[in-house]
Design a protein around this motif. Structure first.
Motif, PDB file in Angstrom:
ATOM      1  N   THR A 140      74.600 -39.418 -30.813  1.00 55.25           N
ATOM      2  CA  THR A 140      74.744 -38.238 -31.661  1.00 55.25           C
ATOM      3  C   THR A 140      75.392 -38.628 -32.970  1.00 55.25           C
ATOM      4  O   THR A 140      76.433 -39.269 -32.984  1.00 55.25           O
ATOM      5  CB  THR A 140      75.626 -37.170 -30.973  1.00 55.25           C
ATOM      6  N   CYS A 141      74.773 -38.207 -34.059  1.00 57.08           N
ATOM      7  CA  CYS A 141      75.398 -38.328 -35.366  1.00 57.08           C
ATOM      8  C   CYS A 141      76.026 -36.966 -35.664  1.00 57.08           C
ATOM      9  O   CYS A 141      75.361 -35.938 -35.552  1.00 57.08           O
ATOM     10  CB  CYS A 141      74.383 -38.680 -36.448  1.00 57.08           C
ATOM     11  N   ALA A 142      77.302 -36.975 -36.023  1.00 54.81           N
ATOM     12  CA  ALA A 142      78.014 -35.736 -36.340  1.00 54.81           C
ATOM     13  C   ALA A 142      78.561 -35.828 -37.764  1.00 54.81           C
ATOM     14  O   ALA A 142      79.085 -36.862 -38.172  1.00 54.81           O
ATOM     15  CB  ALA A 142      79.151 -35.507 -35.353  1.00 54.81           C
ATOM     16  N   VAL A 143      78.406 -34.732 -38.505  1.00 59.07           N
ATOM     17  CA  VAL A 143      78.904 -34.638 -39.876  1.00 59.07           C
ATOM     18  C   VAL A 143      79.713 -33.351 -39.960  1.00 59.07           C
ATOM     19  O   VAL A 143      79.273 -32.302 -39.499  1.00 59.07           O
ATOM     20  CB  VAL A 143      77.743 -34.615 -40.900  1.00 59.07           C
ATOM     21  N   MET A 144      80.908 -33.441 -40.567  1.00 54.07           N
ATOM     22  CA  MET A 144      81.818 -32.305 -40.572  1.00 54.07           C
ATOM     23  C   MET A 144      82.469 -32.151 -41.945  1.00 54.07           C
ATOM     24  O   MET A 144      82.847 -33.136 -42.570  1.00 54.07           O
ATOM     25  CB  MET A 144      82.898 -32.594 -39.516  1.00 54.07           C
ATOM     26  N   ASN A 145      82.528 -30.906 -42.413  1.00 55.45           N
ATOM     27  CA  ASN A 145      83.279 -30.583 -43.626  1.00 55.45           C
ATOM     28  C   ASN A 145      84.026 -29.274 -43.363  1.00 55.45           C
ATOM     29  O   ASN A 145      83.888 -28.695 -42.281  1.00 55.45           O
ATOM     30  CB  ASN A 145      82.364 -30.533 -44.861  1.00 55.45           C
ATOM     31  N   PRO A 146      84.808 -28.773 -44.302  1.00 54.25           N
ATOM     32  CA  PRO A 146      85.570 -27.551 -44.048  1.00 54.25           C
ATOM     33  C   PRO A 146      84.713 -26.325 -43.716  1.00 54.25           C
ATOM     34  O   PRO A 146      85.189 -25.399 -43.079  1.00 54.25           O
ATOM     35  CB  PRO A 146      86.341 -27.334 -45.351  1.00 54.25           C
ATOM     36  N   ALA A 147      83.461 -26.294 -44.132  1.00 51.67           N
ATOM     37  CA  ALA A 147      82.597 -25.140 -43.866  1.00 51.67           C
ATOM     38  C   ALA A 147      82.002 -25.177 -42.462  1.00 51.67           C
ATOM     39  O   ALA A 147      81.526 -24.170 -41.965  1.00 51.67           O
ATOM     40  CB  ALA A 147      81.473 -25.068 -44.896  1.00 51.67           C
ATOM     41  N   GLY A 148      82.008 -26.343 -41.817  1.00 49.81           N
ATOM     42  CA  GLY A 148      81.440 -26.444 -40.477  1.00 49.81           C
ATOM     43  C   GLY A 148      80.915 -27.834 -40.197  1.00 49.81           C
ATOM     44  O   GLY A 148      81.347 -28.808 -40.811  1.00 49.81           O
ATOM     45  N   SER A 149      79.972 -27.910 -39.278  1.00 46.28           N
ATOM     46  CA  SER A 149      79.475 -29.217 -38.864  1.00 46.28           C
ATOM     47  C   SER A 149      77.998 -29.151 -38.502  1.00 46.28           C
ATOM     48  O   SER A 149      77.450 -28.083 -38.249  1.00 46.28           O
ATOM     49  CB  SER A 149      80.280 -29.722 -37.666  1.00 46.28           C
ATOM     50  N   SER A 150      77.385 -30.332 -38.491  1.00 44.76           N
ATOM     51  CA  SER A 150      76.000 -30.487 -38.053  1.00 44.76           C
ATOM     52  C   SER A 150      75.942 -31.724 -37.182  1.00 44.76           C
ATOM     53  O   SER A 150      76.721 -32.662 -37.371  1.00 44.76           O
ATOM     54  CB  SER A 150      75.057 -30.675 -39.244  1.00 44.76           C
ATOM     55  N   GLU A 151      75.013 -31.732 -36.252  1.00 47.16           N
ATOM     56  CA  GLU A 151      74.831 -32.925 -35.447  1.00 47.16           C
ATOM     57  C   GLU A 151      73.370 -33.120 -35.111  1.00 47.16           C
ATOM     58  O   GLU A 151      72.587 -32.170 -35.121  1.00 47.16           O
ATOM     59  CB  GLU A 151      75.688 -32.890 -34.184  1.00 47.16           C
ATOM     60  N   LYS A 152      73.026 -34.354 -34.846  1.00 48.79           N
ATOM     61  CA  LYS A 152      71.650 -34.723 -34.510  1.00 48.79           C
ATOM     62  C   LYS A 152      71.708 -35.662 -33.318  1.00 48.79           C
ATOM     63  O   LYS A 152      72.392 -36.679 -33.359  1.00 48.79           O
ATOM     64  CB  LYS A 152      71.001 -35.422 -35.715  1.00 48.79           C
ATOM     65  N   ASN A 153      71.012 -35.309 -32.249  1.00 46.59           N
ATOM     66  CA  ASN A 153      70.949 -36.137 -31.048  1.00 46.59           C
ATOM     67  C   ASN A 153      69.747 -37.059 -31.135  1.00 46.59           C
ATOM     68  O   ASN A 153      68.659 -36.638 -31.516  1.00 46.59           O
ATOM     69  CB  ASN A 153      70.852 -35.271 -29.795  1.00 46.59           C
ATOM     70  N   ILE A 154      69.968 -38.309 -30.749  1.00 50.18           N
ATOM     71  CA  ILE A 154      68.936 -39.340 -30.806  1.00 50.18           C
ATOM     72  C   ILE A 154      68.871 -40.031 -29.440  1.00 50.18           C
ATOM     73  O   ILE A 154      69.905 -40.343 -28.846  1.00 50.18           O
ATOM     74  CB  ILE A 154      69.290 -40.415 -31.868  1.00 50.18           C
ATOM     75  N   ILE A 155      67.652 -40.270 -28.984  1.00 49.70           N
ATOM     76  CA  ILE A 155      67.457 -41.096 -27.799  1.00 49.70           C
ATOM     77  C   ILE A 155      66.569 -42.274 -28.179  1.00 49.70           C
ATOM     78  O   ILE A 155      65.710 -42.156 -29.041  1.00 49.70           O
ATOM     79  CB  ILE A 155      66.856 -40.314 -26.609  1.00 49.70           C
ATOM     80  N   LEU A 156      66.834 -43.397 -27.555  1.00 49.20           N
ATOM     81  CA  LEU A 156      66.020 -44.577 -27.782  1.00 49.20           C
ATOM     82  C   LEU A 156      64.876 -44.582 -26.784  1.00 49.20           C
ATOM     83  O   LEU A 156      65.070 -44.260 -25.606  1.00 49.20           O
ATOM     84  CB  LEU A 156      66.843 -45.851 -27.605  1.00 49.20           C
ATOM     85  N   VAL A 157      63.695 -44.917 -27.260  1.00 48.15           N
ATOM     86  CA  VAL A 157      62.524 -45.062 -26.384  1.00 48.15           C
ATOM     87  C   VAL A 157      62.048 -46.491 -26.498  1.00 48.15           C
ATOM     88  O   VAL A 157      62.086 -47.097 -27.571  1.00 48.15           O
ATOM     89  CB  VAL A 157      61.395 -44.064 -26.735  1.00 48.15           C
ATOM     90  N   ARG A 158      61.651 -47.031 -25.368  1.00 46.69           N
ATOM     91  CA  ARG A 158      61.245 -48.428 -25.316  1.00 46.69           C
ATOM     92  C   ARG A 158      59.970 -48.656 -26.102  1.00 46.69           C
ATOM     93  O   ARG A 158      58.957 -47.999 -25.869  1.00 46.69           O
ATOM     94  CB  ARG A 158      61.057 -48.854 -23.866  1.00 46.69           C
ATOM     95  N   LYS A 159      60.034 -49.566 -27.035  1.00 46.66           N
ATOM     96  CA  LYS A 159      58.879 -49.931 -27.854  1.00 46.66           C
ATOM     97  C   LYS A 159      57.934 -50.762 -26.995  1.00 46.66           C
ATOM     98  O   LYS A 159      58.351 -51.703 -26.325  1.00 46.66           O
ATOM     99  CB  LYS A 159      59.349 -50.743 -29.062  1.00 46.66           C
ATOM    100  N   LYS A 160      56.678 -50.384 -27.020  1.00 47.77           N
ATOM    101  CA  LYS A 160      55.679 -51.130 -26.250  1.00 47.77           C
ATOM    102  C   LYS A 160      55.313 -52.395 -27.006  1.00 47.77           C
ATOM    103  O   LYS A 160      55.023 -52.359 -28.198  1.00 47.77           O
ATOM    104  CB  LYS A 160      54.450 -50.276 -26.011  1.00 47.77           C
ATOM    105  N   VAL A 161      55.340 -53.504 -26.300  1.00 51.79           N
ATOM    106  CA  VAL A 161      54.992 -54.790 -26.888  1.00 51.79           C
ATOM    107  C   VAL A 161      53.520 -55.020 -26.666  1.00 51.79           C
ATOM    108  O   VAL A 161      53.022 -54.989 -25.537  1.00 51.79           O
ATOM    109  CB  VAL A 161      55.821 -55.921 -26.264  1.00 51.79           C
ATOM    110  N   SER A 162      52.764 -55.247 -27.750  1.00 52.10           N
ATOM    111  CA  SER A 162      51.317 -55.480 -27.615  1.00 52.10           C
ATOM    112  C   SER A 162      51.066 -56.925 -27.212  1.00 52.10           C
ATOM    113  O   SER A 162      51.922 -57.800 -27.387  1.00 52.10           O
ATOM    114  CB  SER A 162      50.608 -55.158 -28.925  1.00 52.10           C
ATOM    115  N   LEU A 163      49.895 -57.191 -26.695  1.00 52.92           N
ATOM    116  CA  LEU A 163      49.526 -58.543 -26.279  1.00 52.92           C
ATOM    117  C   LEU A 163      49.572 -59.505 -27.455  1.00 52.92           C
ATOM    118  O   LEU A 163      49.908 -60.673 -27.300  1.00 52.92           O
ATOM    119  CB  LEU A 163      48.149 -58.568 -25.617  1.00 52.92           C
TER     120      LEU A 163
END
Length: 170
Positions: A140-163
């Motif tokens: 999660t990336c979180a950003v906060m200032n006096p007016a409030g906050s925002s956040e963004k959730n990130i998940i990693l997905v396995r990159k498929k390796v080509s032949l």
């Protein structure tokens, strides 16, 4: 160490709280928000706006097992100065330095930029090597200032390796 509430978020480290509290007075040089004892926001300043995360745009990021990786979080601060906004990464709602004590995953330094007169803040999350457990972790990336906050959730997905990436078959 006690957790404290800032807006709708819990801050679990006293040092982070000591940074967040002065934010209430710094945005545009005036007191911009007032929080009651239970952490609920009672008023907002007309001089500040909620921070807005612009990067990453999606929730999923491809990563290759065993390789290094860098995630970037960037946001409009909503304030006219760079001292009024903090940005940080969490992993499974824990601070990065607490969960990754071995230093395999680290936060970079904050960077400040301007875009059409608006202040941007940026912070990288650097993986020395992606391991299987990272694909089960909510970042999660979180950003906060006096007016409030925002956040963004990130998940990693396995990159498929080509032949073609694995080389010739022997």
């Amino acid at each position: 160490m006690t957790a404290k509430r800032f807006g709708k978020h819990w801050i679990g480290q006293d040092i982070t709280w000591s940074v967040a509290m002065p934010l209430l007075m710094l945005c545009n040089g005036t007191v911009t928000a007032h929080f009651s004892g239970d952490g609920d926001e009672n008023q907002r300043s007309a001089g500040s706006a909620l921070p807005t995360i612009t990067i990453p745009t999606g929730r999923r990021v491809s990563a290759e097992l065993g390789k290094s990786l860098e995630l970037t979080c960037q946001a409009f601060t909503g304030c006219s100065d760079k001292f009024s906004t903090i940005i940080y990464w969490l992993a499974n709602q824990q601070f990065i330095e607490d969960l990754f004590q071995d230093g395999r995953v680290k936060e970079g330094k904050e960077e400040f930029l301007t875009d059409n007169g608006k202040m941007l803040i940026k912070k990288h999350l650097k993986f020395a090597k992606v391991i299987p457990e990272d694909f089960k972790t909510n970042f999660t990336c979180a950003v906060m200032n006096p007016a409030g906050s925002s956040e963004k959730n990130i998940i990693l997905v396995r990159k498929k390796v080509s032949l073609s990436q694995t080389g010739p078959v022997r």
